[in-house]
Design an enzyme around this catalytic site. Structure first.
Site, PDB file in Angstrom:
ATOM      1  CD  GLU A 183      57.679  35.774  45.280  1.00 16.76           C
ATOM      2  OE1 GLU A 183      57.248  35.684  46.445  1.00 16.76           O
ATOM      3  OE2 GLU A 183      56.971  35.677  44.277  1.00 16.76           O
TER       4      GLU A 183
ATOM      5  CG  ASP B 157      50.565  40.869  43.791  1.00 15.74           C
ATOM      6  OD1 ASP B 157      49.841  40.016  43.244  1.00 15.74           O
ATOM      7  OD2 ASP B 157      51.094  40.697  44.901  1.00 15.74           O
TER       8      ASP B 157
ATOM      9  CG  ASP C 224      50.835  34.738  45.998  1.00 16.40           C
ATOM     10  OD1 ASP C 224      51.776  35.174  45.321  1.00 16.40           O
ATOM     11  OD2 ASP C 224      50.021  35.482  46.581  1.00 16.40           O
TER      12      ASP C 224
END
Ligand SMILES: *[C@@H]1O[C@H](CO)[C@@H](O)[C@H](O)[C@H]1NC(C)=O
Ligand SMILES: *[C@@H]1O[C@H](CO)[C@@H](O)[C@H](O)[C@H]1NC(C)=O
Ligand SMILES: *[C@@H]1O[C@H](CO)[C@@H](O)[C@H](O)[C@H]1NC(C)=O
Ligand SMILES: *[C@@H]1O[C@H](CO)[C@@H](O)[C@H](O)[C@H]1NC(C)=O
Ligand SMILES: *[C@@H]1O[C@H](CO)[C@@H](O)[C@H](O)[C@H]1NC(C)=O
Ligand SMILES: *[C@@H]1O[C@H](CO)[C@@H](O)[C@H](O)[C@H]1NC(C)=O
Ligand SMILES: *[C@@H]1O[C@H](CO)[C@@H](O)[C@H](O)[C@H]1NC(C)=O
Length: 899
Positions: A428, A582, A425
């Site tokens: 980015e 999310d 997770d």
């Protein structure tokens, strides 16, 4: 073959007339000289055709063009700087396919290139049809800005260009797709999200479909719009890199997907168990609560395959550590052992950001110098969950061994958290500290990172079957767990020197504001050759993905690793799967999850994909959760996930949701071998199994914008109820034969919408498309390993002509290279079901029955040439028009069953 490179005299209409200041139209473009045609390729030099316009930087004077016919269906066009200094996506991250079969593709190419030399523009054609056309527009190639425009037909059907949460068929006016990885809470529409997939599919109905892949990882705005005179265009505006285009000839949507897989790689095959049901949430208070969820699922008789834990398990939210009180090592070991003993699985989250507070993983990484830094004594710092953090540099060759070692230690097989899969997770990469992040320590102190729940409470209630440690009377002692470079850049393709890597003049529409905001500073230079974060930001998640897959393989070299990531780049599917991020517990997100899933599975070649079932952010409702439970069962990756401050949403929390889950999991599991077989096909050929309707009915205009229904494999049409309070769905049925999954009732599709009614909240409409044979497991099971011991029920759904076919792939369910496998082929016609194929994998599983749908009359003759059967084994249901025959056939040799 000379004719392939036609010199066409395009009429030069008003290119200049459209010109407004600060527009690429005022730039001079390039002239092509020194044009050389080779067997399968063409090269030319491109020289700036006038005064530099220096729109957002400085124009490059000398470029090179290379056009290659790589296969009959793939054309590669690359325009790069003559010195090859400008950054290009490294082969180490995305290996290029090259020409597949050297030889004479030009003899028979499906698409062809033609061009006009002065000023240079080009077109790509399929027959007489122009697929791509840069005429009357100027290519702009500057040190920090590239611009390329192509004309499109009116009202084009364009798909792809992800990751986004917009309509499946993209808007055609005033639309900008920004690609720049971003930690995007709530997956808002019309913004840049976590991943980057610069491929679009242009579907033209009868005229065919093609794809265009723009291999560029720089931040970019892709615009789709119309000029004032109505001319439709698509244009690329990027912050750098080169113009690297792959044209995929189609001519069907499926062909385009398969041709794309030839470039970016075939998706990784998943283990059988990975298709079971997964439960997760952020905010499980301690290991007791996790155990209680497992227990409650079993008590509710809802098959739970895999339990997950979010960052809660970490000590102060530092990766590679355990919370010593709430998730102590010996209890974690016991939990994992318990799950494994019950044929269940366990997965936890790992983030890339490493806390810089004294901890072993950090210290070992520091010694090996694996973190992004400005120079050796200045490691780059941001702030993520644990406070101040540093970030691994995936370009550093030391990073992979360090990462492997941390995995081996922390996820120790004998005494540790022996995970079966991995969740990555925040890659980015996410940084909570806004740019310019002057003092991450100060940020972490003063910005109240979310609170960690108070330490452990005693186990609240008995959990029969769990170890003593999980019972209320047991003691609660926790044990502490282990817790730049100037150079000659010519020919290196690592990026031009002298650029403004923080604030380029051209601003992409990044929803996070400036380029470096809420992520790693873009002026950071990577270890080794010296790639900049400015050029490679969009690769960070994908590089972490392949490194993490590798680390999982080190632990279990024989088995297919399940790795689910948030950030992806083109080609990520060869390594990992993806969850849609999310989202929120809202009906619009339930609906858009279909389109997002389809993009990843059918266009981007990342078929292991799914949304957070019942929604992640905000409180779900019973109705939404029940509906999403049934829809989610048709996501290849099926996981319920929830955020910390929301009401619990495990399936057993409401009687209706529990009932929906039991019913749909029974169906999902009966269909699991159909899914497994279809997924296997995609991993071998790239042929997508999850499909929008237009993939299957490419000539039917009514399907082009349909994003409310989809095909789960070639044979099943799924039509979820769309909104709150509704018990009906207006479902489109193309001109074809369908059978209701539940009743067997035949529906003759006529290219019209049919309103399906009385769909209770525990139900979802499923229709079997005529022409297919489905190998179903005979009944559901509590785990996938139990499921693998169930026999098969073969369902035959004949098409208009009474024919049907299907396949069944069998192997051990987890090996990377299975020792033996079977590919069983079913073919029905003329009253016979023929079973043929390869029978390498033998398991003591039988075909127990064959069900024939759409039978008006009971047929007379029956008998089995191989196996045994008799008259009384056949039943006929006149209402449902279903003929069912009990059989007893091993899937070890060819057989014919007569009806
Ligand atoms: C959630 O996503 C939907 C659809 O993608 C979008 O319209 C909406 O704005 C998003 N909501 C939030 C709160 O981000
Ligand atoms: C498990 O079920 C019990 C009994 O219904 C309930 O009281 C408890 O809150 C549940 N716990 C969890 C973690 O689901
Ligand atoms: C895993 O744990 C065992 C038992 O405690 C230990 O012997 C072994 O060295 C550990 N492996 C790693 C890689 O840390
Ligand atoms: C960074 O993002 C925050 C919101 O997340 C915004 O308020 C701020 O203006 C942004 N800063 C820059 C420099 O873009
Ligand atoms: C979710 O429900 C909880 C418990 O009822 C409530 O405290 C919370 O405010 C709700 N959250 C939202 C966003 O409505
Ligand atoms: C796989 O093949 C091996 C030998 O070729 C055989 O011993 C084994 O039983 C086979 N396993 C299955 C499940 O077919
Ligand atoms: C079919 O044959 C097997 C042995 O080959 C036997 O065990 C089974 O009972 C038979 N089934 C029927 C329905 O006759």
């Amino acid at each position: 073959m000379r004719g392939l490179f036609l010199f066409l005299k395009f009429s030069l209409v008003g290119a200049a007339a459209i010109g407004i200041r600060d527009s690429p139209d005022q730039c001079p473009g390039y002239n092509a000289i020194n044009i050389i045609e080779h067997d399968n390729s063409l090269t030319a030099d491109l020289v700036l055709a006038g005064d530099a316009c220096d729109l957002y930087g400085s124009d490059l004077l000398n470029l090179k063009l290379l056009v290659e016919y790589q296969t009959d269906n793939r054309l590669h066009v690359i325009i790069h700087d003559a010195d090859e200094e400008v950054y290009q996506v490294p082969e180490s991250v995305l290996p290029r396919p090259g020409s597949k079969t050297p030889g004479s593709h030009r003899d028979n190419p499906t698409i062809r290139f033609d061009y006009q030399p002065q000023p240079f523009s080009f077109r790509v054609l399929r027959g007489d049809q122009v697929l791509f056309d840069t005429a009357n527009t100027n290519i702009v190639f500057e040190n920090q800005f590239l611009h390329l425009r192509t004309w499109l037909p009116d009202n084009p059907n364009i798909y792809g260009l992800g990751e986004h949460s917009d309509s499946l068929r993209l808007p055609t006016t005033s639309y900008t797709r920004t690609l720049w990885s971003r930690d995007a809470y709530g997956i808002p529409s019309n913004t840049n999200l976590y991943g980057n997939h610069p491929i679009y599919v242009d579907h033209r109905g009868h005229a065919g479909t093609h794809g265009v892949f723009f291999l560029n990882s720089n931040g970019m705005d892709i615009k789709i719009d119309k000029l004032y005179d109505g001319r439709q265009f698509l244009e690329y505006n990027t912050l750098g890199g080169v113009i690297d285009l792959y044209f995929l000839a189609g001519p069907t949507p499926k062909d385009v997907s398969m041709q794309y897989a030839e470039i970016v790689g075939l998706p990784a095959m998943q283990s059988y168990w990975a298709f079971g049901f997964h439960q997760c949430r952020y905010g499980y208070r301690d290991v007791f609560e996790v155990a209680e969820v497992v227990y409650n699922y079993s008590r509710a008789h809802i098959p739970l395959e895999t339990m997950w834990t979010d960052i809660d398990y970490m000590g102060s939210r530092r990766v590679f550590t355990l919370d010593p009180l709430r998730f102590p090592l010996e209890k974690m070991t016991e939990l994992v052992n318990y799950l494994h003993k019950h044929n269940q699985h366990y997965i936890v989250m790992v983030d890339p950001a490493i806390s810089d507070i004294d901890n072993e993983a950090y210290n070992r990484g520091r010694v090996r110098n694996v973190f992004l830094s400005r120079d050796e004594n200045d490691i780059y710092e941001g702030a993520v969950w644990p406070g101040v953090t540093v970030y691994p540099d995936w370009f550093n060759p030391e990073t992979q061994p360090w990462w492997n070692n941390e995995f081996e230690r922390f996820f120790n097989k004998s005494y540790g958290v022996d995970i079966d899969g991995l969740w990555i997770d925040m890659n980015e990469a996410s940084n909570f500290c806004a740019w310019p992040c002057k003092d991450p320590f100060d940020y972490a102190q003063n910005n109240n990172l979310p609170p960690i729940p108070p330490p452990v409470r005693p186990a609240p209630r008995p959990l029969p079957g769990f170890p003593n440690d999980f019972q209320p009377q047991s003691s609660q002692h926790g044990k502490r767990s282990s817790s730049l470079r100037p150079r000659d850049t010519k020919g290196q393709k690592i990026g031009l020197p002298g650029r403004d890597l923080i604030a380029p003049q051209y601003q992409i529409a990044n929803a996070a504001g400036s380029l470096s905001n809420k992520t790693i500073d873009t002026d950071i230079v990577h270890f080794g050759k010296g790639y900049t974060e400015y050029d490679t930001h969009n690769l960070y998640g994908t590089m972490m993905s392949s490194a993490s897959r590798e680390a999982m393989l080190q632990r279990r070299p024989q088995t297919r690793p399940l790795v689910i990531t948030r950030s992806t780049f083109a080609g990520a599917g060869a390594h990992v799967g993806h969850w849609l991020g999310d989202n929120r517990s809202q009906w619009d997100q339930y609906r858009i999850s279909i389109s997002q899933m389809l993009q990843f599975a059918s266009i981007f070649q990342i078929p292991m994909v799914g949304s957070d079932i019942c929604g992640f952010g905000g409180n779900t409702t019973e109705e939404l959760c029940a509906r999403w439970t049934t829809l989610g069962a048709f996501n290849p990756f099926y996981r319920n996930h929830n955020e910390i401050q929301n009401i619990p949403q495990e399936f057993y929390r409401w009687p209706t949701v529990a009932e929906a889950a039991r019913k749909i999991l029974d169906i999902r599991y009966r269909l699991l071998d159909y899914l497994y077989t279809s997924f296997h096909r995609q991993s071998e050929t790239g042929e997508p199994f999850l499909q929008p309707l237009f993939y299957i009915y490419p000539s039917d205009k009514n399907t082009f914008a349909n994003e409310a229904q989809f095909f789960y494999g070639d044979a099943l049409l799924i039509s979820p109820v769309q909104d709150v309070g509704e018990t009906f769905v207006n479902a489109y049925f193309p001109s074809d034969i369908f059978y209701d999954w539940y009743t067997g009732q035949m529906i003759r599709g006529e290219g019209k919408t049919i309103t399906l009614r009385n769909i209770g909240i525990t139900q979802i409409p499923i229709h079997i498309r005529g022409g297919f044979v489905l190998p179903l497991r005979s009944k559901g099971a509590a785990t996938t390993s139990e499921l693998r011991r169930r026999g098969f029920e073969i369902v035959v759904a004949p098409d208009r002509d009474g024919y049907a076919r299907g396949k069944l792939y069998l192997d051990d369910g987890e090996s990377i290279h299975p020792a033996n496998s079977s590919m069983v082929e079913f073919e029905y016609g003329d009253g016979q079901l023929r079973i043929r194929g390869e029978f390498g994998y033998h398991e003591a599983v039988l075909v127990e029955s064959v069900t024939l749908l759409g039978q008006r009359k009971r047929k007379g003759v029956m008998g089995v040439r191989h196996g045994n059967s008799s008259d009384h084994d056949v039943s006929f249901d006149a209402d449902r028009q279903v003929l069912k025959k009990q059989v007893h056939i091993e899937l070890t040799a060819p057989t014919v069953i007569n009806f």
